[in-house]
Design an enzyme around this catalytic site. Structure first.
Site, PDB file in Angstrom:
ATOM      1  CG  ASP A 106      -8.768  -1.794  11.651  1.00 30.96           C
ATOM      2  OD1 ASP A 106      -7.801  -2.585  11.424  1.00 30.96           O
ATOM      3  OD2 ASP A 106      -9.262  -0.730  10.889  1.00 30.96           O
ATOM      4  CG  ASP A 142      -0.384  -0.594   2.329  1.00 29.95           C
ATOM      5  OD1 ASP A 142       1.028  -0.506   2.359  1.00 29.95           O
ATOM      6  OD2 ASP A 142      -1.013  -1.130   3.284  1.00 29.95           O
ATOM      7  CD  GLU A 200      -8.844   0.794   7.716  1.00 29.87           C
ATOM      8  OE1 GLU A 200      -8.521  -0.293   8.419  1.00 29.87           O
ATOM      9  OE2 GLU A 200      -8.090   1.889   7.863  1.00 29.87           O
ATOM     10  CG  HIS A 217      -6.126  -2.577   8.491  1.00 30.45           C
ATOM     11  ND1 HIS A 217      -5.953  -1.294   9.212  1.00 30.45           N
ATOM     12  CD2 HIS A 217      -4.698  -3.143   8.913  1.00 30.45           C
ATOM     13  CE1 HIS A 217      -4.827  -0.962   9.494  1.00 30.45           C
ATOM     14  NE2 HIS A 217      -4.094  -1.678   9.477  1.00 30.45           N
TER      15      HIS A 217
HETATM   16  P1  PGA Z   1       2.046  -2.047  12.285  1.00 30.49           P
HETATM   17  O1  PGA Z   1       0.984  -1.889  11.230  1.00 30.49           O
HETATM   18  O2  PGA Z   1       3.014  -3.093  12.095  1.00 30.49           O
HETATM   19  O3  PGA Z   1       2.668  -0.642  12.431  1.00 30.49           O
HETATM   20  O4  PGA Z   1       1.225  -2.089  13.744  1.00 30.49           O
HETATM   21  C1  PGA Z   1       0.274  -3.002  10.741  1.00 30.49           C
HETATM   22  C2  PGA Z   1      -0.848  -2.587  10.225  1.00 30.49           C
HETATM   23  O5  PGA Z   1      -1.313  -1.629  10.431  1.00 30.49           O
HETATM   24  O6  PGA Z   1      -1.247  -3.756   9.267  1.00 30.49           O
END
Ligand code: PGA
Length: 263
Positions: free
Chosen positions: A140, A71, A147, A142
């Site tokens: 959450d 992304d 999302e 995702h």
């Molecule tokens: P993080 O993000 O590794 O910074 O916790 C993971 C994500 O949002 O998929």
């Protein structure tokens, strides 16, 4: 589903890096290139650090690796320190022997974002699909920036980020949620699940609830990472803290499975 429970985020990174290195070397032994999907965020940093160490000290080569990142923010300049372009070059690509032309990151500043997304899917198809997708998980649930309530068959597209995600990511923007872009380009759940193998990393208690829903819950668009239950070869590599909300029986099952597989 395979769940590998490690003691902490450092050993999660070591396990994942060794697994990825083994897959790259196996492809190289067949004179085959390896197509690797990559994630940003805090969680994969220990994996990248170990892969860099293996490159420096053990001769692990990325010369025949093609990467696709999950992304990128929409509208953030590529040179911005928090763009995922910057993240990947600062934390990984600059330290290994990957060919710049073999790295693929979505362009969140493309004039036509829909075309950019369609082209990204075509580029993945053109190289024969992704061999291994390294993923994180949001609080959450995702998967990439898919999302809650994303279609579990979604493809690369523009996604509105939830306020939850923007608050969580504001830690990279001096705590200013308004500085976090409101949109991102992201591969879809379907794009990730088309990879021949998916490794999802989860570390820290903050991910425990999302991990519970991913492993023990129903397959649901509410927790998009739960789509991995439908994948033929998913591996979740997590630390003890991220397992805190799993049932004792679930935890024991996967611990015993891994103990057995190591004998
Ligand atoms: P993080 O993000 O590794 O910074 O916790 C993971 C994500 O949002 O998929």
């Amino acid at each position: 589903m395979r769940v590998v429970i490690q003691s902490n985020s450092s050993t999660v990174g070591t396990w994942a890096a060794r697994h990825i290195a083994g897959a790259i070397q196996e492809a190289a032994s067949r004179n085959s290139r390896f197509v690797l999907g990559l994630a940003t965020g805090s969680t994969p940093l220990t994996t990248y650090a170990e892969l860099i160490r293996m490159h420096r000290e053990e001769g692990l080569s990325f010369a025949h690796v093609i990467t696709f990142n999950m992304d990128e923010y929409v509208g953030l300049p590529k040179e911005h320190p928090e763009s995922y372009h910057s993240f990947m070059w600062n934390n990984f690509f600059s330290h290994i022997d990957i060919l710049p032309e073999n790295t693929n990151i979505l362009n969140g500043n493309a004039a036509d974002l829909l075309q950019e997304c369609a082209d990204y899917e075509r580029r993945i198809t053109d190289v024969g699909g992704i061999d291994l997708f390294l993923a994180g998980i949001g609080v959450d649930g995702h998967l990439a920036f898919n999302e809650p309530f994303s279609s579990l068959t979604s493809r690369t597209r523009v996604m509105d980020l939830t306020i939850d995600t923007r608050i969580v990511n504001s830690r990279f923007f001096d705590g200013d949620v308004n500085a976090v872009p409101k949109q991102a380009l992201t591969v879809g759940v379907g794009t990730v699940c088309d990879a021949r193998q998916v490794i999802l990393l989860a570390t820290g208690y903050v991910k425990a609830n999302a991990l519970k829903h991913t492993i023990e819950g129903d397959v649901s668009h509410v927790w998009t990472a739960s789509a991995l239950q439908m994948h033929p070869d998913p591996i979740i590599v997590c630390d003890e803290q991220a397992c805190m909300d799993l049932k004792v029986s679930t935890y024991r099952y996967f611990k015993e499975e891994e103990a057995g597989s190591n004998q």
